[in-house]
Design a protein around this motif. Structure first.
Motif, PDB file in Angstrom:
ATOM      1  N   UNK A  34       0.836  -1.196   0.000  1.00 33.57           N
ATOM      2  CA  UNK A  34       0.000   0.000   0.000  1.00 33.57           C
ATOM      3  C   UNK A  34       0.875   1.253   0.000  1.00 33.57           C
ATOM      4  N   UNK A  35       0.367   2.357  -0.564  1.00 34.99           N
ATOM      5  CA  UNK A  35       1.129   3.610  -0.540  1.00 34.99           C
ATOM      6  C   UNK A  35       1.420   4.057   0.882  1.00 34.99           C
ATOM      7  N   UNK A  36       2.647   4.489   1.119  1.00 38.50           N
ATOM      8  CA  UNK A  36       3.072   4.937   2.438  1.00 38.50           C
ATOM      9  C   UNK A  36       3.129   6.463   2.467  1.00 38.50           C
ATOM     10  N   UNK A  37       2.795   7.078   3.621  1.00 38.50           N
ATOM     11  CA  UNK A  37       2.867   8.546   3.703  1.00 38.50           C
ATOM     12  C   UNK A  37       4.319   9.021   3.742  1.00 38.50           C
ATOM     13  N   UNK A  38       4.541  10.230   3.226  1.00 41.13           N
ATOM     14  CA  UNK A  38       5.848  10.885   3.287  1.00 41.13           C
ATOM     15  C   UNK A  38       6.960  10.069   2.621  1.00 41.13           C
ATOM     16  N   UNK A  39       6.614   9.369   1.565  1.00 44.42           N
ATOM     17  CA  UNK A  39       7.583   8.582   0.810  1.00 44.42           C
ATOM     18  C   UNK A  39       7.522   9.000  -0.651  1.00 44.42           C
ATOM     19  N   UNK A  40       8.682   9.164  -1.286  1.00 41.48           N
ATOM     20  CA  UNK A  40       8.738   9.432  -2.721  1.00 41.48           C
ATOM     21  C   UNK A  40       8.965   8.103  -3.447  1.00 41.48           C
ATOM     22  N   UNK A  41       8.156   7.855  -4.461  1.00 45.59           N
ATOM     23  CA  UNK A  41       8.225   6.591  -5.185  1.00 45.59           C
ATOM     24  C   UNK A  41       9.015   6.771  -6.478  1.00 45.59           C
ATOM     25  N   UNK A  42       9.859   5.798  -6.793  1.00 50.17           N
ATOM     26  CA  UNK A  42      10.610   5.771  -8.041  1.00 50.17           C
ATOM     27  C   UNK A  42      10.187   4.526  -8.797  1.00 50.17           C
ATOM     28  N   UNK A  43       9.530   4.721  -9.934  1.00 51.92           N
ATOM     29  CA  UNK A  43       9.032   3.584 -10.715  1.00 51.92           C
ATOM     30  C   UNK A  43       9.527   3.703 -12.146  1.00 51.92           C
TER      31      UNK A  43
END
Length: 423
Positions: A34-43
């Protein structure tokens, strides 16, 4: 601590990017369901986007950078040869404007040390030449301290009138002096609970240095016209571009204040001494000043080489000026070496990409502006030389001369102007 969550594909294709972000203080988290708060995603391109406003889509070919806009994910694409600039663009995108930029090992070590110093609520003295990022370092200390939610107040001691400096620092009561129609709390009380940056501390008059020393010792200020001290809870970070020990020896700075400020001294270096920072800083500044362009211009290898070869007497401030000019001259998606305009030639110019260091000083700005106007007018006139000359208010002969001069410098102004130039 800032956090990133790269997918396995991104980690394989851009290992240097993930390693670079880790070195700059990012915590690397394992993928979660699941998406986490305060995290930047690199895809990678084609993979699921967990949180669009916090997701950077990373490609591994071409040169492209598109910032976050309207809740949409940011995009970047580059190969291994462009990693120095590409990693810097990516860092600026996921870190935001408050994250300091560094790539040189010593600069990274200085930032790591500043973050450790931030945890101890002590006074810090930052020495270094003008324009080398002393205020950036001070903000880093503030934002990594327990005072991060308090105010950060920065003042330049050299910019304030000497006659008003005491009142502006420590405050004053109504009627304390002519013109004091109301009271003022002063910068120390304005920064209560946070951090006060005293820039160019060496310019502070000796009589005020004694009062500043008392404030640091007693943690209280006495506003002008008041009889009772007012407690303050402020962390002081002082900056100086002169050697304070030499100033003490010359009698221009109090020794006791110097030792009170220099609980933990830090030093910034000239930009020319940390060349690995230059591509990273350039990429960050391009992103900052690109405005609303759909695609952010990418600096060519020759442009980066030209920047690295310069001696940067104005340090980071000069680099920012150069980048802003380059964005003005670069109409397309690439910043070329010819778009790099310096304030003056390097003291010891080094040849880069077939060009000498004394080309493209600020004196060339008018010429670049002329070329840009001709290019735009040619395009608007469909390539007609007669109509272009008429609109610009010059003769066809002058226009031919300008076109020839531009071609000599490798800039074909007629390219992309529609049909062939007509007589």
């Amino acid at each position: 601590m800032r956090s990133i969550m790269p997918t396995a594909t991104v980690e394989r294709a851009h290992l240097t990017l993930v390693s670079s972000l880790r070195a700059q203080g990012f915590a690397v988290q394992a993928p979660a369901a699941r998406p986490q708060p305060n995290v930047a995603y690199l895809v990678a391109a084609g993979e699921a986007v967990p949180a669009p406003a916090r997701t950077l889509i990373v490609g591994d070919s071409g040169r492209e950078v598109i910032p976050f806009r309207d809740g949409q994910p940011a995009r970047i694409a580059y190969g291994h040869a462009d990693a120095a600039v590409g990693n810097a663009f990516a860092r600026a995108l996921v870190g935001g404007p408050e994250l300091p930029t560094a790539a040189d090992p010593e600069s990274l070590a200085l930032l790591a040390l500043a973050e450790r110093v931030a945890q101890a609520d002590i006074t810090v003295l930052i020495n270094g030449p003008t324009g080398t990022g002393k205020e950036v370092l001070a903000r880093t200390i503030h934002l990594n301290s327990e005072r991060r939610d308090g105010p950060f107040v920065a003042i330049n001691c050299a910019a304030l009138p000497e006659t008003m400096l005491e009142a502006m620092l420590f405050g004053h009561q109504k009627g304390a002096f002519t013109g004091a129609s109301s009271g003022g709390e002063g910068f120390f009380r304005a920064a209560n609970g946070g951090t006060l940056l005293l820039d160019e501390i060496a310019e502070m008059p000796l009589n005020l240095q004694a009062k500043l020393l008392r404030v640091l010792q007693e943690r209280e200020v006495v506003p002008i016209g008041a009889t009772m001290p007012q407690p303050v809870d402020v962390r002081v970070v002082a900056c100086a571009n002169r050697d304070l020990q030499a100033e003490v020896a010359a009698g221009r700075f109090r020794a006791d204040l110097y030792y009170r400020l220099s609980v933990f001294p830090l030093s910034t270096r000239e930009l020319a001494e940390r060349p690995q920072d230059i591509p990273a800083l350039a990429a960050t500044m391009i992103l900052r000043h690109a405005g609303n362009r759909p695609t952010v211009p990418w600096p060519s290898d020759a442009a980066i080489a030209r920047l690295v070869a310069h001696d940067w007497p104005g340090n980071v401030r000069e680099l920012e000026n150069v980048i802003q000019r380059a964005l003005l001259f670069a109409g397309g998606d690439t910043i070329e070496a010819g778009h790099i305009v310096f304030d003056r030639p390097s003291a010891a110019p080094r040849a880069t990409s077939g060009q000498s260091g004394d080309d493209n000083t600020l004196g060339q700005v008018v010429q670049f502006s002329e070329f840009a106007a001709i290019r735009e007018t040619l395009a608007a006139c469909g390539g007609s030389r007669i109509e272009t000359a008429k609109r610009l208010g010059i003769s066809e002969r002058t226009l031919r001369y300008r076109l020839a001069k531009a071609r000599e410098q490798g800039d074909d102004l007629a390219a992309g102007s529609g049909r062939m130039l007509s007589a």
